[in-house]
Design an enzyme around this catalytic site. Structure first.
Site: not given
Ligand code: 3PG
Ligand code: MG
Length: 416
Positions: A40, A206, A373, A396
């Site tokens: 990053r 999920k 991610g 996210g």
């Protein structure tokens, strides 16, 4: 609507307040915080180099971790300033606060091309509350606002949104940095009209995290490949047994309607035909959260229905082959989420094999876009990170963006 970018602006002598996402993974080693992955930081270097060339005074604001409005020494950005300076090959000053008179005075002494990183903006609760007075204080440091923090653009916080609104009232420019511009290009424009076959690979734990993305991509994709623990909810929806696998029984209906929508739209929707499973055995050890640690014993491949005592942990060899074939045929690839528990080498092959297929397709001319991610972590672990078209710095944020939401940090920027 296209956003104003740093390229469009004359910044000579201007105080540029730039929000960056330096929320990097850190670890304590011999009493010091060490950065584990500087991606990053590295990805902001082109913007910084351009701002220096344009003669701006560069004031960087960022968050690290979730200190909940308190000064938390382990979440100081000081080590990041040092790392940034090393990577840039130029001095980067650090200030142990981010607003107030002392910081304003410091900024007033800066020369063109100087860079300072301000302390963790989340040491103030006002940041996450998007407090108006706090936003005014941040705005006092700026003639121009730049947002290069794509990874934090899904947050409507003072440094990502509030400050830009204050500056908008003053007619001051609010521009995207080069990293922000690239993220919006690859996750946005490039996926508007993707060359087909467009193959989407989705994994992770999920269904609930990904269902909106699935729903949206069903409009565009030719093929969707499902791996990770969320595949077990799909298996359940198809009436298969999944033993002790991670699952969301309350999302079975959602999984069913995704399968129906895929059928109706002629989208090939593949879930694993086989998996690597293991038997979880409780140990007397506890993890950091105080929960018992399970030993995963006797890993083996299973096709179709799982026996009662096993847990699914990766896609199996048959599925690897099938998924890889689809990936190799693709002209556009979007990948978000690992195929299994890749941190454990026994359950990493599915993820790494898919990574290799993505790289191969890229070599043959496909555009491969990795949606941030854990898939980025996996590609880097396989040392293949530099062999795909684009890897997002957002976790996210990329998911929310792929869901089709307008991110507050993007909405706050000036239109061209
Ligand atoms: C991230 O790493 O997801 C971003 O930096 C945002 O951090 P947050 O999830 O703590 O808001
Ligand atoms: Mg996050």
């Amino acid at each position: 609507m296209a956003k104003l970018t740093v390229r469009d602006l004359d910044l000579q002598g201007k105080r540029v307040l730039m929000r960056v996402d330096y929320n990097v993974p850190m670890e304590e080693k011999d009493g010091q915080m060490v950065i584990n992955d500087a991606t990053r930081i590295k990805e902001t270097l082109p913007t910084l180099e351009l701002l220096v060339k344009k003669g701006a005074k560069i004031i960087l604001t960022a968050h690290l971790g979730r200190p909940d409005g308190k000064r938390e020494p382990s979440m100081s950005l000081r080590p990041v300033a040092q790392k940034l300076s090393d990577m840039l090959g130029a001095p980067v000053a650090f200030q142990d606060d981010c607003v107030g008179e002392r910081i304003e005075q410091y900024v007033n002494t800066m020369k063109n091309g100087d860079i300072v990183l301000l302390e963790n903006v989340r040491f103030y609760a006002e940041e996450e509350n998007n407090d108006a007075t706090f936003s005014e204080k941040l705005a006092k440091l700026a003639d121009v606002y730049v947002n290069d923090a794509f990874g934090a653009a899904h947050r409507a916080h003072a440094s990502t949104a509030g400050v830009a609104q204050v500056l908008a009232k003053r007619n001051a420019p609010r521009a995207a940095g080069l990293l922000m511009e690239r993220e919006l290009k690859f996750l946005g424009d490039e996926l508007e009209k993707p060359a087909s076959p467009f193959v989407v690979i989705l994994g992770g734990a999920k269904v609930s995290d990904k269902i909106k993305v699935i729903d949206r991509l069903l409009e565009k994709a030719n093929t969707i490949l499902i791996g990770g623990a969320m595949a077990y909810t799909f298996k359940l929806a198809l009436g298969q047994t999944i033993g002790k696998s991670l699952v969301e029984p309350d999302r079975v209906d959602v999984a069913k309607s995704a399968l129906e929508k895929a059928k109706a739209r002629g989208v090939q929707f593949l879930i694993p035909s086989d998996n690597i499973v293991a038997t979880p055995v409780k140990t007397d050890k506890l993890n950091k959260k105080g929960k018992p640690i399970f030993d995963l014993q006797n890993p083996k491949a299973v096709s179709g229905n799982f026996p009662d005592d096993v847990e699914g942990l990766d896609i199996g060899p048959e599925t690897v082959k099938r998924f890889s074939e689809e990936v190799r045929k693709a002209k556009t690839i979007l990948w978000n989420g690992p195929m299994g528990l890749f941190e454990d080498p026994r359950f990493a092959e599915g993820t790494f094999a898919v990574a290799r297929a993505v790289v191969e397709a890229t070599k043959n001319g496909a555009k491969s876009i990795i949606g941030g991610g854990d898939s980025v972590k996996a590609l880097n672990k396989a040392k293949l990170g530099d062999q795909v078209t684009f890897m997002s710095t957002g976790g996210g944020a990329s998911l929310e963006f792929l869901e089709g939401n307008e991110l507050p940090g993007v909405a706050a920027l000036s239109n061209k």
